[in-house]
Structures are given as C-alpha cells and as structure tokens.
Design a protein around this motif. Structure first.
Motif, short mmCIF file in Angstrom:
data_model
loop_
_atom_site.label_atom_id
_atom_site.label_comp_id
_atom_site.label_asym_id
_atom_site.label_seq_id
_atom_site.Cartn_x
_atom_site.Cartn_y
_atom_site.Cartn_z
N CYS A 156 -96.92 15.80 -50.74
CA CYS A 156 -95.79 16.70 -50.51
C CYS A 156 -94.58 15.80 -50.26
O CYS A 156 -94.54 15.07 -49.27
N THR A 157 -93.64 15.84 -51.17
CA THR A 157 -92.52 14.90 -51.09
C THR A 157 -91.20 15.59 -51.38
O THR A 157 -91.13 16.51 -52.20
N PRO A 158 -90.15 15.15 -50.71
CA PRO A 158 -88.84 15.66 -51.08
C PRO A 158 -88.34 15.01 -52.36
O PRO A 158 -88.94 14.04 -52.85
N GLU A 159 -87.26 15.56 -52.88
CA GLU A 159 -86.55 14.92 -53.98
C GLU A 159 -85.30 14.27 -53.42
O GLU A 159 -84.58 14.89 -52.63
N TYR A 160 -85.08 13.02 -53.81
CA TYR A 160 -83.84 12.34 -53.46
C TYR A 160 -83.14 11.93 -54.76
O TYR A 160 -83.75 11.24 -55.60
N ALA A 161 -81.90 12.34 -54.89
CA ALA A 161 -81.10 11.93 -56.05
C ALA A 161 -81.83 12.14 -57.37
O ALA A 161 -81.86 11.29 -58.26
N GLY A 162 -82.48 13.28 -57.45
CA GLY A 162 -83.11 13.67 -58.71
C GLY A 162 -84.48 13.07 -58.97
O GLY A 162 -85.06 13.31 -60.04
N THR A 163 -85.02 12.32 -58.01
CA THR A 163 -86.31 11.69 -58.26
C THR A 163 -87.06 11.55 -56.93
O THR A 163 -86.75 12.24 -55.97
N LEU A 164 -88.07 10.67 -56.91
CA LEU A 164 -88.82 10.48 -55.67
C LEU A 164 -88.03 9.63 -54.69
O LEU A 164 -87.26 8.75 -55.11
N GLU A 193 -108.47 2.19 -56.61
CA GLU A 193 -108.93 3.27 -55.74
C GLU A 193 -108.49 4.65 -56.20
O GLU A 193 -109.21 5.63 -56.04
N ILE A 194 -107.29 4.73 -56.74
CA ILE A 194 -106.74 6.06 -57.09
C ILE A 194 -107.20 6.53 -58.48
O ILE A 194 -107.02 7.70 -58.84
N GLY A 195 -107.81 5.63 -59.23
CA GLY A 195 -108.24 5.97 -60.59
C GLY A 195 -109.21 7.15 -60.59
O GLY A 195 -110.19 7.14 -59.85
N ASP A 196 -108.89 8.16 -61.38
CA ASP A 196 -109.70 9.37 -61.52
C ASP A 196 -109.79 10.21 -60.25
O ASP A 196 -110.56 11.17 -60.19
N LYS A 197 -109.02 9.84 -59.24
CA LYS A 197 -109.04 10.63 -57.99
C LYS A 197 -108.23 11.92 -58.22
O LYS A 197 -107.10 11.86 -58.70
N PRO A 198 -108.80 13.08 -57.90
CA PRO A 198 -108.03 14.31 -58.07
C PRO A 198 -106.79 14.34 -57.16
O PRO A 198 -106.91 14.07 -55.97
N VAL A 199 -105.66 14.63 -57.75
CA VAL A 199 -104.40 14.66 -57.00
C VAL A 199 -103.65 15.95 -57.33
O VAL A 199 -103.57 16.35 -58.50
N GLY A 200 -103.10 16.56 -56.30
CA GLY A 200 -102.22 17.71 -56.48
C GLY A 200 -101.00 17.54 -55.62
O GLY A 200 -100.90 16.58 -54.85
N TRP A 201 -100.06 18.45 -55.77
CA TRP A 201 -98.88 18.38 -54.91
C TRP A 201 -98.33 19.77 -54.63
O TRP A 201 -98.55 20.70 -55.39
N VAL A 202 -97.62 19.84 -53.52
CA VAL A 202 -96.86 21.03 -53.18
C VAL A 202 -95.39 20.65 -53.21
O VAL A 202 -94.96 19.75 -52.48
N ASN A 203 -94.64 21.31 -54.08
CA ASN A 203 -93.18 21.18 -54.07
C ASN A 203 -92.66 22.28 -53.14
O ASN A 203 -92.69 23.46 -53.50
N ALA A 204 -92.22 21.87 -51.96
CA ALA A 204 -91.81 22.84 -50.94
C ALA A 204 -90.30 23.10 -50.96
O ALA A 204 -89.78 23.78 -50.09
N ALA A 205 -89.61 22.53 -51.96
CA ALA A 205 -88.15 22.69 -52.03
C ALA A 205 -87.78 24.14 -52.34
O ALA A 205 -88.62 24.95 -52.76
N ALA A 206 -86.53 24.46 -52.13
CA ALA A 206 -86.03 25.80 -52.44
C ALA A 206 -86.26 26.09 -53.92
O ALA A 206 -86.34 25.16 -54.74
N PRO A 207 -86.36 27.38 -54.27
CA PRO A 207 -86.61 27.73 -55.67
C PRO A 207 -85.62 27.02 -56.61
O PRO A 207 -84.42 26.99 -56.34
N GLY A 208 -86.16 26.45 -57.68
CA GLY A 208 -85.32 25.78 -58.66
C GLY A 208 -85.00 24.34 -58.30
O GLY A 208 -84.38 23.62 -59.11
N ARG A 209 -85.41 23.88 -57.13
CA ARG A 209 -85.12 22.50 -56.70
C ARG A 209 -86.39 21.66 -56.75
O ARG A 209 -87.50 22.19 -56.78
#
Ligand code: FMN
Length: 195
Positions: free
Chosen positions: A81-89, A105-121
């Motif tokens: 779960c990450t914010p956006e800064y200046a259009g990117t990470l 270690e991260i190879g083939d590891k299942p990863v998901g994310w939650v974009n918690a920003a306001a709609p459209g952001r």
C-alpha cells in the motif's frame, strides 16, 4: 493443524499518520479477527534501508537489506500500500524494490496492492509498481490489485479504518493472496494466471 499463510505488508510511506500504513494496520486487524485464517506482519524497516548500490548487493549484505530479504522469504504473499509522489512511487519505496531485484526471494511470490488514493488518483504509482514488480519476478495477482479509496472520515479512534465496507474489501484482498495457488492452480483452469 497447518500454519496459516503469512502475508507481508509493505507500506510505501514513511509519514507519521500515513493513510497507507493505516490501511495495512487495518489489514492486520482484519486478519486477526476470528477465525484468524492467516497471519500478517507489517514491515517497519523502510527508513533503515541504505540507498541502493549494486556494489553493496553482495554478501555480506547490509543488515537492513538482509532483514528485508528475510522478511520476504518468510512470507507466503505480499500486500503493498503506497502513496503516489510526483506521478510515481515514493523514492524510498522504489529503493526498497530495487533491493529486491538482486535477490531471489520475491520471485514468483504472490503480490497485490491497495491503491487507497482518492478516486482517479494514484494511477501513476500503480503503473510504476506493476512495471518494477515485473522486473523483480514477483507474481502480480490481478484480483488482489484493487482501488479502495480511503478518506479520513473512515477512520476509527484507533487509527485503523473502521468503515465496514473497506474492511470487508481488504479482507477479500487478503483472502485472495492467502489462497492464491499459482498460475496453474484450480482457480485458473484456463491457464490464465491472474497476472
Ligand atoms: C511530494 C508529494 C507528491 C505527491 N504527488 C502526488 C501525485 O503525483 N499524485 C497523487 O495522486 N498524489 C500525490 N501526493 C499526495 C499523496 O499521495 C497523498 O497525500 C497520500 O495520501 C500520502 O500517503 P500517506 O498518507 O500514506 O503518507 C503527493 C504528496 C506529496 C507529499
């Protein structure tokens, strides 16, 4: 009795009072609700990671990097779960991801994310995350990459998100990550891997 899956929670924000960290703390709370079918651990080493330098990506690794890779290795799945800064990470979070590229270690590891920003952001952060995770070899689980806008009004007194709909959706994401059985698993009989 089998050990419940462990999901590593990675926040892209260093800010005190971070909304993204609050979402992940909510994920911890949701996961702990009975019946607790999975475990979570919130990674807290983002600020301790050195600037990525390929010269340092060798044994012995800097301690914080070894800690990060151990945390990833020990997890069954990862939720970001990450914010956006200046259009990117945020740079600090891109730095974390850079440190994962040289490890396995991260190879083939299942990863998901939650974009918690306001709609459209937050779309720029999501796009970069997808690109960088592609280089790490992580298995991006499409069903676990969601937009759940979170506003201050949704918080409870403990700093987690109290809104029941948000909590339910976060629970669904955790369930998808915990239950993901790989690109060829029975959830994906057509061979589509959800990535
Ligand atoms: C330096 C800076 C740049 C930002 N750039 C963007 C941006 O490009 N797009 C966006 O949607 N929000 C942007 N934001 C807003 C943050 O993403 C937003 O405040 C987010 O909720 C911060 O997450 P946090 O509460 O977890 O720290 C920016 C904020 C800062 C401080």
């Amino acid at each position: 009795m089998t050990t419940p899956p462990l999901i590593l929670l990675l926040s892209g924000s260093l800010r005190a009072g971070s909304s993204n960290e609050a979402v992940l703390r909510t994920a911890q709370a949701v996961a702990a609700e009975p019946p607790a079918r999975l475990r979570t651990v919130l990674y807290d080493g983002l600020a301790t990671l050195p600037h990525f330098n390929p010269d340092d990506d060798a044994d012995p690794l800097p301690g914080p990097v070894a800690g990060l890779r151990a945390a990833i290795a020990g997890a069954d799945a990862i939720l970001v779960c990450t914010p956006e800064y200046a259009g990117t990470l945020p740079g600090s979070f891109k730095n974390l991801l850079d440190w994962t590229v040289g490890g396995t270690e991260i190879g083939d590891k299942p990863v998901g994310w939650v974009n918690a920003a306001a709609p459209g952001r937050g779309g720029g952060a999501e796009a970069t995350l997808r690109t960088v995770l592609g280089y790490t070899g992580a298995a991006v689980v499409e069903e676990a990459c969601v937009r759940i806008p979170v506003s201050g009004a949704m918080y409870g007194g403990d700093g987690t998100v109290a809104d029941p709909e948000v909590r339910a959706r976060i629970g669904e994401v955790l369930g998808v990550l915990a239950g993901w059985d790989g690109p060829d698993g029975p959830d994906h009989p057509d061979g589509s891997d959800g990535v």
